[in-house]
Write a protein that holds these residues in place. Sequence first.
Motif, PDB file in Angstrom:
ATOM      1  N   ASN A 286       0.844  -1.304  -0.036  1.00 23.22           N
ATOM      2  CA  ASN A 286       0.071  -0.036   0.100  1.00 23.22           C
ATOM      3  C   ASN A 286       0.975   1.227  -0.176  1.00 23.22           C
ATOM      4  O   ASN A 286       2.032   1.199   0.547  1.00 23.22           O
ATOM      5  CB  ASN A 286      -0.896   0.193   1.250  1.00 23.22           C
ATOM      6  CG  ASN A 286      -1.865  -1.200   1.194  1.00 23.22           C
ATOM      7  OD1 ASN A 286      -2.256  -1.607  -0.023  1.00 23.22           O
ATOM      8  ND2 ASN A 286      -2.177  -1.701   2.502  1.00 23.22           N
ATOM      9  N   GLN A 287       0.141   2.179  -0.549  1.00 17.65           N
ATOM     10  CA  GLN A 287       0.782   3.647  -0.598  1.00 17.65           C
ATOM     11  C   GLN A 287       1.102   3.952   1.293  1.00 17.65           C
ATOM     12  O   GLN A 287       0.120   3.873   1.918  1.00 17.65           O
ATOM     13  CB  GLN A 287       0.183   4.968  -1.300  1.00 17.65           C
ATOM     14  CG  GLN A 287       0.277   4.122  -2.744  1.00 17.65           C
ATOM     15  CD  GLN A 287       1.508   4.446  -3.509  1.00 17.65           C
ATOM     16  OE1 GLN A 287       2.588   5.070  -2.831  1.00 17.65           O
ATOM     17  NE2 GLN A 287       1.690   4.219  -4.595  1.00 17.65           N
ATOM     18  N   GLY A 288       2.099   4.948   1.444  1.00 15.34           N
ATOM     19  CA  GLY A 288       1.898   5.591   2.425  1.00 15.34           C
ATOM     20  C   GLY A 288       0.762   6.448   2.876  1.00 15.34           C
ATOM     21  O   GLY A 288      -0.005   6.814   1.874  1.00 15.34           O
TER      22      GLY A 288
ATOM     23  N   ARG B  59       1.716  13.810   0.447  1.00 16.85           N
ATOM     24  CA  ARG B  59       2.178  12.640  -0.251  1.00 16.85           C
ATOM     25  C   ARG B  59       2.162  13.119  -1.756  1.00 16.85           C
ATOM     26  O   ARG B  59       1.078  13.692  -2.174  1.00 16.85           O
ATOM     27  CB  ARG B  59       1.349  11.142  -0.353  1.00 16.85           C
ATOM     28  CG  ARG B  59       2.105  10.059  -0.846  1.00 16.85           C
ATOM     29  CD  ARG B  59       1.002   8.804  -0.908  1.00 16.85           C
ATOM     30  NE  ARG B  59      -0.102   8.753  -1.793  1.00 16.85           N
ATOM     31  CZ  ARG B  59      -0.994   8.195  -1.483  1.00 16.85           C
ATOM     32  NH1 ARG B  59      -1.065   7.390  -0.211  1.00 16.85           N
ATOM     33  NH2 ARG B  59      -2.191   8.201  -2.051  1.00 16.85           N
ATOM     34  N   ASP B  60       3.330  12.969  -2.531  1.00 14.94           N
ATOM     35  CA  ASP B  60       3.237  13.385  -3.813  1.00 14.94           C
ATOM     36  C   ASP B  60       2.889  12.278  -4.973  1.00 14.94           C
ATOM     37  O   ASP B  60       3.765  11.265  -4.941  1.00 14.94           O
ATOM     38  CB  ASP B  60       4.934  13.964  -4.124  1.00 14.94           C
ATOM     39  CG  ASP B  60       5.232  13.864  -5.577  1.00 14.94           C
ATOM     40  OD1 ASP B  60       4.072  14.171  -6.249  1.00 14.94           O
ATOM     41  OD2 ASP B  60       6.302  14.118  -6.058  1.00 14.94           O
TER      42      ASP B  60
ATOM     43  N   THR C 238       4.647  11.883  -9.390  1.00 11.38           N
ATOM     44  CA  THR C 238       5.521  11.057 -10.231  1.00 11.38           C
ATOM     45  C   THR C 238       4.718   9.332 -10.564  1.00 11.38           C
ATOM     46  O   THR C 238       4.886   8.979 -11.500  1.00 11.38           O
ATOM     47  CB  THR C 238       6.601  10.333  -9.236  1.00 11.38           C
ATOM     48  OG1 THR C 238       6.136  10.266  -7.896  1.00 11.38           O
ATOM     49  CG2 THR C 238       7.594  11.728  -9.177  1.00 11.38           C
ATOM     50  N   ARG C 239       3.485   9.315  -9.739  1.00 14.16           N
ATOM     51  CA  ARG C 239       2.834   8.237 -10.014  1.00 14.16           C
ATOM     52  C   ARG C 239       2.305   8.529 -11.337  1.00 14.16           C
ATOM     53  O   ARG C 239       1.871   7.573 -12.221  1.00 14.16           O
ATOM     54  CB  ARG C 239       1.801   7.778  -8.935  1.00 14.16           C
ATOM     55  CG  ARG C 239       2.697   7.441  -7.470  1.00 14.16           C
ATOM     56  CD  ARG C 239       1.527   7.198  -6.586  1.00 14.16           C
ATOM     57  NE  ARG C 239       0.538   6.127  -6.922  1.00 14.16           N
ATOM     58  CZ  ARG C 239      -0.645   5.874  -6.354  1.00 14.16           C
ATOM     59  NH1 ARG C 239      -0.699   6.992  -5.198  1.00 14.16           N
ATOM     60  NH2 ARG C 239      -1.576   5.129  -6.384  1.00 14.16           N
TER      61      ARG C 239
ATOM     62  N   GLN D  38       4.431   8.115 -14.465  1.00 13.90           N
ATOM     63  CA  GLN D  38       4.312   6.715 -14.602  1.00 13.90           C
ATOM     64  C   GLN D  38       3.158   5.998 -15.321  1.00 13.90           C
ATOM     65  O   GLN D  38       3.279   5.439 -16.431  1.00 13.90           O
ATOM     66  CB  GLN D  38       4.749   5.762 -13.374  1.00 13.90           C
ATOM     67  CG  GLN D  38       6.076   5.860 -12.674  1.00 13.90           C
ATOM     68  CD  GLN D  38       7.068   5.681 -13.740  1.00 13.90           C
ATOM     69  OE1 GLN D  38       7.086   4.903 -14.534  1.00 13.90           O
ATOM     70  NE2 GLN D  38       8.406   6.270 -13.170  1.00 13.90           N
TER      71      GLN D  38
ATOM     72  N   LEU E 236      -5.297   7.586  -8.937  1.00 13.39           N
ATOM     73  CA  LEU E 236      -4.730   8.555  -7.737  1.00 13.39           C
ATOM     74  C   LEU E 236      -5.405   9.859  -7.889  1.00 13.39           C
ATOM     75  O   LEU E 236      -6.086  10.100  -8.796  1.00 13.39           O
ATOM     76  CB  LEU E 236      -2.995   8.661  -8.251  1.00 13.39           C
ATOM     77  CG  LEU E 236      -2.650   8.899  -9.347  1.00 13.39           C
ATOM     78  CD1 LEU E 236      -2.323  10.493  -9.292  1.00 13.39           C
ATOM     79  CD2 LEU E 236      -1.356   8.248 -10.114  1.00 13.39           C
TER      80      LEU E 236
END
Lengths: 579, 82
Positions: free
Chosen positions: A2-4, A61-62, A65-66, A69, A204
Amino acid sequence: MNQGYPVFTADAECQDCFKCVRRCPVKAIKVEDGHASVMPELCIACGGCVEVCPVHAKKIRDDMTRARQLILGPDPVYVSLAPSWVSEFKGLPAKNMIASLKKLGFAGVGETAIGAQAVSDALALELKDFKSGLKISSACPVVDDFICKYMPEFAPCITKVLSPALTHAKILKKEFGENAKVVFIGPCIAKKNESDRHGDLISLAMLFSRLRQWFRSMQIDPWRVETTDADAFVPQTAREGTLYPIEGGMNDTIKLHPGCGHVKYVAVTGLDSLRLTLEGLHPRDVREPVFLETLACQGGCVHGPGTEHGAPGLMERLRILRMADVPETVSDREPEVALDLDYQETPAPGKDVSLHEIRQALLRVGKKDKEDELNCGGCGYNTCLNFAKALIAGKAEPNMCVSYMRKLAQKKSNAILRCIPAAVVIVDQSLTLIESNHRFAELCGESALDVWNVLPGMAGAALDTFISFSDLFREVLTTKEELSRDTIHVNGRLLSLYIFNIDPGQVVGAMMFDVTRTEFRREEIAAQAREVIRKNLATVQDIACKLGEHMADTEILLRSIAENYADSPGDDEFRKKYK
Amino acid sequence: MKRKIVICMGSSCFARGNEENLRVIEDFLKSNNLQADVLLSGRCCAGLCAEGPNLIIDETTYSHVSKEALIDILNREFLANK
């Protein structure tokens, strides 16, 4: 994997000021050895702590960048653009925004407002035959979490429909195929929680602030990007849905539907006002049909944490109204996608604590009885009781209690001042006493003692009324260099003085040891030592003198004896011959 | 066929995030017990620092790999079919 969690603290930058704890509406921040850290299970991602942190140690949370991708991946990526973009990118034409987003690599740009319209359509149908009771809008993810965790009794009232963003994602996937990916761009951190929980719908969520950064890094200036006619919202441009991000906007979109006039529409924004609206209410006491539109951010999403807050609230609202193309009425229409979603109550974890435990916790911060409980809010909790519970839950630390720490510091300094075998005085820039101990009063004589009896510590008194060498203090204040004198003669006394900086140039302190006795004793010893030397010398001289006299007397006697017994000259030879 | 992850340990990528990314990859492989199926190795700087942090999984090179992007990549590359 999981993401932070979307909100976190950069420990190195946290300066242990508890401002975030004060701001957090649900006290979801734990303080551990001086560092604040967000507790995901309690947090509702309202972004309050991020906005209020003076050193920007609270980070979001950034996910940019996701997104990059994702764009590089095989599937087309569409943007679900929150309607508050109109107030965030002031005066930017829609096609400029669309063209700019396409230049980043997105396949197309849709308006979340399309999803909002579908939600309003569904609610309008539901409200037509809604006779009595309370329905709360589910559009705002922060409110959903807040109610489910902290006001669970109202969870059943939350309308069982998806949020506009999730609905919009479904519409986009229906339009462009299931493998189309959706990225939400808006003013809201909690949307990251929503995309984490519904990854199948929204891949996201990104904030407007992050989008600006992305534009800058790709040298895209939305105001000067060239646009074509193809730059339009897909699948079509929204109409009344664009009202959602302002207080009362959602209600207005529902009212456009015929047959919902009997419902009482209420709009509340800001968690504090929401608490005020619901606290103490029991849903069954609501006999009229009430629809409560509620958004966690004051004034609505236009004021969300991811926005620049660049304009006054009214202007943000007006920009939305200017750009909104609101039809007269909206005929009933069945939403094109299924919208149902249940909101389960998930009461925030927290064990109930016994009175004894609470009293123990209060003792840890020096709160013995009711009067000690100042409820000052310095620690971030509005009552000492809540702070005690936080202590027990391990969310807080004693040094957060301002009054306790101040009293502790005062007690320490009082004890030291009282016990130190020296006169101590602390003065400020204008050489006015801040504090002093009893020995200092004794040192300064009767008048000082009288003052001390009236005003312990003699705070506020002028230094030079007590001592004559206050110029030394001024010197230390100006040069900021500490200074010491071994012996100073002060009205018949000998003092060893040491002036030190407490706050260089602002506050200095001095320690004075009365060394008269010790000094006196030292001189005495010196004098006695000299006396001993003198005495030794005297006796030696005496002895020498007597010795000399004795020597002289005996010499005369011996000489006379020697002459009487002197032989005639031959005796010597005779004794020599026969030795 | 054993899969390969090559993570750039050049000082630029290392400082820009691959230090933490390495831990994330190790945790990921451990928690999904993929340690036996995936060969994780480092490499020295290959001069792609501008696109850093860099990462290669089998044949595809990933650049600008933040921690968050890495988690997506790992999920997609190794857990997609599950």
